[in-house]
Design an enzyme around this catalytic site. Structure first.
Site, PDB file in Angstrom:
ATOM      1  N   ASP A 477       0.834  -1.201   0.000  1.00 13.73           N
ATOM      2  CA  ASP A 477       0.000   0.000   0.000  1.00 13.73           C
ATOM      3  C   ASP A 477       0.868   1.251   0.000  1.00 13.73           C
ATOM      4  O   ASP A 477       2.057   1.215   0.333  1.00 13.73           O
ATOM      5  CB  ASP A 477      -0.907  -0.001   1.228  1.00 13.73           C
ATOM      6  CG  ASP A 477      -2.227   0.744   1.000  1.00 13.73           C
ATOM      7  OD1 ASP A 477      -2.328   1.480  -0.008  1.00 13.73           O
ATOM      8  OD2 ASP A 477      -3.140   0.584   1.815  1.00 13.73           O
ATOM      9  N   ASP A 547     -10.713   1.965  -2.750  1.00 14.95           N
ATOM     10  CA  ASP A 547     -11.119   1.725  -1.369  1.00 14.95           C
ATOM     11  C   ASP A 547     -12.635   1.690  -1.226  1.00 14.95           C
ATOM     12  O   ASP A 547     -13.155   1.287  -0.180  1.00 14.95           O
ATOM     13  CB  ASP A 547     -10.551   2.815  -0.449  1.00 14.95           C
ATOM     14  CG  ASP A 547      -9.071   2.628  -0.172  1.00 14.95           C
ATOM     15  OD1 ASP A 547      -8.559   1.519  -0.429  1.00 14.95           O
ATOM     16  OD2 ASP A 547      -8.428   3.581   0.290  1.00 14.95           O
TER      17      ASP A 547
END
EC number: 3.2.1.22
Length: 728
Positions: A477, A547
């Protein structure tokens, strides 16, 4: 596939069965573009613009009567001597003058497809690829440019990049090195781009090209969710199934500029490459600089044709071969079940339920190293919090492996928090401008990946967790843009290299990871889709698209990304309802169908699911496993829907056709539209796997199918047609 030089006409012709790319060497010194489009047998200087004498123009020593450099179709244009359109190249000499006069010097044809040192690029064998290398020079400025053009088999794509060499005795400063510049003839075009934001990535934006410059860019240090490093120029009638499309895509993960200029006469110049703003690369005598690779894509079969070119190129020649066409494990991610409040007990409970559901991989997300249960602590140290996980990551992995699942772990290796031990000991490892307060993003700073010591720290940290074989998958990430862009180790002459060196450093780490742990499945992520680009796909076979896990929003996000990327590269999860990001409620069936065409995962707390929901999830995964090999081997289509209330996808393999029709809202006024299939064998029969009904392939494509009116918002119709052995 061939590269031909017509010495009499001074024509260079790159061709395969799909496309031709043609250049002319005018007067032995000016390299100009003549054609890119459907393959032609040969070229005899048709379609050349007719010039006329006019005022307010410059004059040059060229044999073409009345030709002005301001509308001559230069193959790699500079601005300094009469071409005032967007330039592809600019360099500053030691005298401070920005001027270059690039002249054709020579060319050579090479078997195969060269790589680019330090950068991701398309790969291909010598048997299936060929490359033209053209050399242009400006001896007075000490500049030699190598222009690379590679063609692969009969794919309708051309790969472009440039290499700049300083042949002089003093340093050069490169201010602009575009990876691709293309001249297109005067006609009407539409422009298509993908724009967005965090949690709403990859929205389609289409509008008519007009006079002036249209540009799409990122200066955020990454490719960004705001603009994909892509655009296309389309014939105005182009749709999913028809029309001409010129697509441009950059294999790069940092700052980029993509732009098209319609000049005073309607001619079009399109470019894509590293963003020249805040970029300045000092090239010492004898040194070279390579631009990222750009993909030039042509389709006369609409947007689906463009997508198929991209998908085939990336699956076969970019994504790590070990994973490219390999079915991915169905995963359960812990984030929405635990957030940062993780424990061995929770892991064991979730893993037990996951195993019963048929899930194959459990991923422990953020929280395992945090001193508390928030994202504000401990970033950068990567020391497992054994108060949460006694025995550390090995204990968590052992629990998961004993359940018969693979184990995955979340990392954010590029970030560091100000409360971390790492920051306290090495503040000079952080990107910052001395003397100014530092800008936080998600409570974090970014490590300076241009520094080898920083990269070695990250490699050693990852190796310490990976070396014992506990981890089968990692999620990489990166949750903030670059700010305060400066490396304290770079001197005055190299400050403008910081952003690009950051990306080169990232690629160095990812390449080490890929080479050292080839069996490790890595998923890219950057607050969702903030770094969803082909540069990352060279190292990781799948990327977390957003997301936002809301099924309704995911339909448009995944539809946009499918323009460029094969479905297997797009990770999509089934989450809880009401959705944590939007509060919207959708059925479990809709959430599954929306995700199942892509790389499927679940991101929810299985302990909150009812027994009926757990059974439904188990049935979903069982059905998915039966078709996922066909999905990853098949050809993906988007379809023109009869109205804007529906969106349709399909995947067609040699034996099956899977159809997904999404009804956005219940609307009785739009209940009789026909949905036309694509890519079937017109002469074969297809049987509906659920009803047993039999249809002809041409019937399904030309007449189409209808779906019932369902009194439900956000409903997905799924149909499975199996190709029959006997033909109509």
């Amino acid at each position: 596939m061939s590269i031909i030089f017509d010495e009499k006409q001074q024509i260079l012709h790159i061709k395969n069965k799909a496309v031709s790319y043609i250049m002319e060497i005018v007067d032995g010194k000016y390299l100009v573009h003549r054609y890119f489009g459907p393959s032609v047998r040969s070229y005899h200087k048709t379609g050349i613009p007719q010039y006329f004498k006019r005022g307010y123009a410059t004059e040059h020593d060229i044999s073409i009567p009345h030709a002005s450099f301001d509308d001559l179709p230069f193959e790699y244009p500079v601005r300094e001597h009469g071409d005032f359109r967007i330039p592809a190249f600019a360099a500053e000499s030691a005298s401070g003058i920005v001027y270059s006069d690039l002249r054709f010097s020579s060319f050579e044809v090479q078997k195969g497809k060269p790589g680019i040192p330090g950068l991701p690029s398309v790969f291909a064998s010598e048997e299936e690829s060929e490359t033209l290398k053209i050399i242009c020079e400006d001896p007075k400025a000490g500049i030699r440019i190598f222009l690379y053009y590679s063609v692969i088999g009969d794919l309708a794509v051309l790969l472009r990049h440039q290499e700049i060499e300083n042949t002089g005795k003093k340093p050069l400063k490169l201010h602009n090195v575009q990876s691709l510049s293309l001249e297109l003839p005067a006609r009407s075009y539409d422009v298509l781009s993908l724009y967005g934001s965090h949690a709403k990535e990859a929205n389609k934006n289409r509008f008519p090209l007009h006079h002036g410059i249209q540009r799409f860019e990122s200066l955020r240090g990454s490719s960004s969710p705001q603009n994909q490093q892509f655009f296309a120029l389309l014939s105005p009638d182009a749709a999913e199934e028809k029309g001409e499309v010129y697509g441009f895509h950059l294999i790069y993960s940092g700052n980029f500029l993509a732009q098209a200029e319609c000049d005073q006469f309607g001619n079009v110049r399109a470019q894509i490459g590293i963003h020249p703003e805040n970029f300045c690369w000092t090239l010492e005598p004898g040194e070279t600089f390579s631009s990222p690779e750009a993909v030039l894509n042509y389709s006369d079969e609409g947007l689906n044709g463009m997508s198929h070119n991209f998908h085939q190129l990336y699956l076969n020649h970019l994504i790590p071969s070990h994973f490219a066409r390999r079915p991915r494990p169905v995963l359960l991610n812990s984030w929405e079940a635990m957030y940062c409040d993780v424990s061995l007990e929770k892991i064991e409970t979730q893993a037990e339920l996951a195993k019963k559901a048929g899930i194959e991989l459990f991923v422990l997300d953020d929280g395992w190293f945090r001193s508390g249960n928030t994202t504000r602590t401990s970033m950068g140290d990567w020391i497992c919090n054994e108060n949460k996980l006694p025995g550390g990551i090995s204990a968590a992995a052992r629990i998961v492996h004993e359940k018969g699942l693979q184990f995955g772990l979340w990392f954010e290796p590029e970030a560091v928090g100000k409360d971390s031990i790492l920051y306290q000991e090495h503040p000079d490892w952080v990107i910052h401008v001395p003397g100014y307060s530092m800008t936080e993003g998600r409570h974090e700073y970014l490590l300076d990946l241009s520094q080898k010591t920083v990269r070695d720290y990250i490699k050693n940290m990852l190796h310490s967790y990976l070396k014992n074989g506990d981890i089968d998958y990692i999620k990489w990430d990166m949750n903030r843009p670059l700010t305060d862009v400066n490396s304290v180790l770079l001197d005055y002459n190299h400050k403008g290299e910081t952003s690009h060196r950051y990306i080169l450093g990232l690629y160095d780490i990812l390449n080490w990871l890929k080479q050292t742990y080839p069996e490790l499945l890595v998923e890219g992520c950057s607050s969702g889709g903030a770094r969803f680009d082909p540069g990352m796909l060279y190292y990781v076979p799948q990327i977390w698209a957003s997301d936002n896990t809301d099924a309704y929003d995911r339909i448009s996000i995944q539809d946009g990304f499918s323009l460029l990327y094969p479905p297997s590269a797009i990770s999509s999860h089934v989450s809880i309802t009401p959705n944590h990001q939007t509060g919207r409620s959708t059925s479990l069936e809709t959430r599954y169908r929306t995700a199942s065409l892509f790389t499927l995962g679940y991101e929810l707390d299985l302990t909150l699911c009812s027994s009926e929901e757990l059974k439904e999830i188990r049935d979903q995964i069982r059905d998915y496993k039966q078709i996922r090999s066909a999905l990853i081997q098949g050809v993906f289509y988007r379809h023109t829907s009869p109205d804007d209330n529906h969106l349709m996808w399909s995947v067609v393999s040699d034996t099956d056709c899977f159809v997904y029709i999404m009804q956005k809202f219940h609307d009785p006024l739009r209940s009789h539209g026909r949905f036309h299939l694509c890519g079937l064998d017109a002469d074969s029969d297809y049987q509906n796997a659920d009803t047993g009904e039999i249809f002809c392939g041409d019937e399904l494509m030309k007449i189409g199918i209808t779906v019932p009116l369902i009194k439900e918002d956000f409903h997905v119709f799924f149909l499975h047609f199996q190709k029959m052995e006997l033909k109509c």
